[in-house]
Motif scaffolding. Structure first.
Motif, short mmCIF file in Angstrom:
data_model
loop_
_atom_site.label_atom_id
_atom_site.label_comp_id
_atom_site.label_asym_id
_atom_site.label_seq_id
_atom_site.Cartn_x
_atom_site.Cartn_y
_atom_site.Cartn_z
N SER A 7 0.83 -1.21 0.00
CA SER A 7 0.00 0.00 0.00
C SER A 7 0.86 1.26 0.00
O SER A 7 0.53 2.25 -0.66
CB SER A 7 -0.94 0.00 1.21
N ASP A 8 1.98 1.22 0.72
CA ASP A 8 2.90 2.37 0.75
C ASP A 8 3.52 2.60 -0.63
O ASP A 8 3.65 3.74 -1.07
CB ASP A 8 4.01 2.15 1.77
N ILE A 9 3.90 1.50 -1.29
CA ILE A 9 4.49 1.62 -2.63
C ILE A 9 3.50 2.21 -3.60
O ILE A 9 3.82 3.11 -4.39
CB ILE A 9 4.98 0.24 -3.12
N LEU A 10 2.25 1.72 -3.56
CA LEU A 10 1.21 2.23 -4.46
C LEU A 10 0.90 3.69 -4.17
O LEU A 10 0.75 4.51 -5.09
CB LEU A 10 -0.05 1.38 -4.32
N GLY A 14 1.67 6.75 -6.70
CA GLY A 14 0.55 7.60 -7.12
C GLY A 14 0.87 9.08 -6.91
O GLY A 14 0.60 9.92 -7.78
N MET A 15 1.46 9.38 -5.76
CA MET A 15 1.83 10.77 -5.46
C MET A 15 2.94 11.26 -6.38
O MET A 15 2.94 12.41 -6.83
CB MET A 15 2.25 10.89 -3.99
N TRP A 16 3.89 10.38 -6.70
CA TRP A 16 4.98 10.76 -7.60
C TRP A 16 4.45 11.06 -9.00
O TRP A 16 4.86 12.04 -9.63
CB TRP A 16 6.02 9.65 -7.68
N ILE A 17 3.54 10.20 -9.48
CA ILE A 17 3.00 10.39 -10.83
C ILE A 17 2.21 11.70 -10.91
O ILE A 17 2.39 12.50 -11.83
CB ILE A 17 2.10 9.20 -11.22
#
Length: 285
Positions: A7-10, A14-17
């Motif tokens: 969940s942290d990776i996703l 998402g925030m980076w994109i």
């Protein structure tokens, strides 16, 4: 644990994109068409785009590669992986968005303001996760490693000044540099607001004879922590307790009402808390 990591990776990706998209819109819609020589490696890419019509994103990636290699050698592998991935995302977004995003060529002050707003929002989303988009940040870290007496902020400021000066020469306009300063100022304010909150926190120091009662009331009603420090009044010589509590600006009036309802003779000091790290606030980056 695995679910949390996934969940942290996703969430981070998402925030980076989203952050890279916002940043790229700022560059392609406002900086490039208005010849604004912004700071950082992206600023160098904008200058080279003006001179040779090369894609901003591709140049951004190529300029970051040698910096990332140096970062790998001198600063460690852990820092490189995340920075490399964000740099790739940002470079791809810069080139892809340039293909279809409309450009603004009106008032350059408006262009500078919106460029700063979008870039600051994008970088803020990236930095909240503890990541970086590379560029002058890597240069600053490398310089600081070998010359610890030189601060990272000072290196970044010097690098940005050189890039802005180069932009003024290439674009043949002093105004270009002035607009870049507006972009930097706005984006910095936006980044600070996103990372540290839209307003500074407040710290309350409460001198009271009813420390236990007041602290329990604050904790139960506001869910803010309270520390109790024993103290002695220099004038009276009486033993008292000092409560320390930090909270958001909008919470302060409610907490003071709670305190006064229990001890109307209490002495309260409210001061600014420019940065608050810990549970319920920001986490160290």
């Amino acid at each position: 644990m695995k679910k949390t990591k996934v969940s942290d990776i996703l969430k981070n990706n998402g925030m980076w994109i989203i952050g890279c998209i916002l940043y790229s819109i700022g560059v392609n819609s406002f900086a490039v068409p208005n010849s604004i020589a912004q700071s950082g490696v992206t600023g160098v890419a904008v200058i080279l785009n003006h001179l040779f019509s090369v894609p901003v994103g591709t140049v951004n990636l190529l300029l970051n590669i040698p910096l990332l290699i140096l970062m790998w050698i001198f600063l460690g592998k852990k820092l490189v992986a995340r920075t490399l991935w964000v740099t790739v995302l940002l470079s791809a977004a810069l080139d892809l968005i340039a293909m279809f995003i409309p450009v603004y060529t009106g008032d350059k002050i408006l262009a500078s303001l919106f460029c700063g707003l979008l870039q600051g929002s994008g970088l803020g989303l990236i930095m909240i996760t503890g990541a970086t988009s590379g560029g002058t940040d890597i240069v600053a870290r490398l310089v600081h490693k070998f010359f610890p007496h030189i601060t990272i902020g000072r290196v970044v400021m010097l690098a940005d000044a050189v890039i802005i000066a180069a932009g003024m020469l290439v674009f043949g306009s002093i105004e270009t540099g002035l607009y870049a300063i507006i972009v930097i100022f706005v984006s910095t304010k936006v980044i600070d607001s996103m990372i540290y909150g839209t307003g500074n926190g407040k710290m309350l120091m409460v001198v009271t004879d009813k420390a236990d009662e007041v602290s329990k009331a604050i904790i139960s009603s506001s869910r803010r922590g309270v520390s109790i420090i024993p103290a002695v009044g220099a004038y009276t010589g009486e033993s008292k307790n000092v409560l320390i509590c930090v909270a958001r600006k909008h919470e302060i009036s409610g907490i003071i009402k709670i305190i006064k309802s229990i001890d109307d003779k209490t002495f309260i000091i409210v001061s600014e808390a420019n940065e608050i790290l810990g549970e319920g606030f920001n986490h160290a980056i």
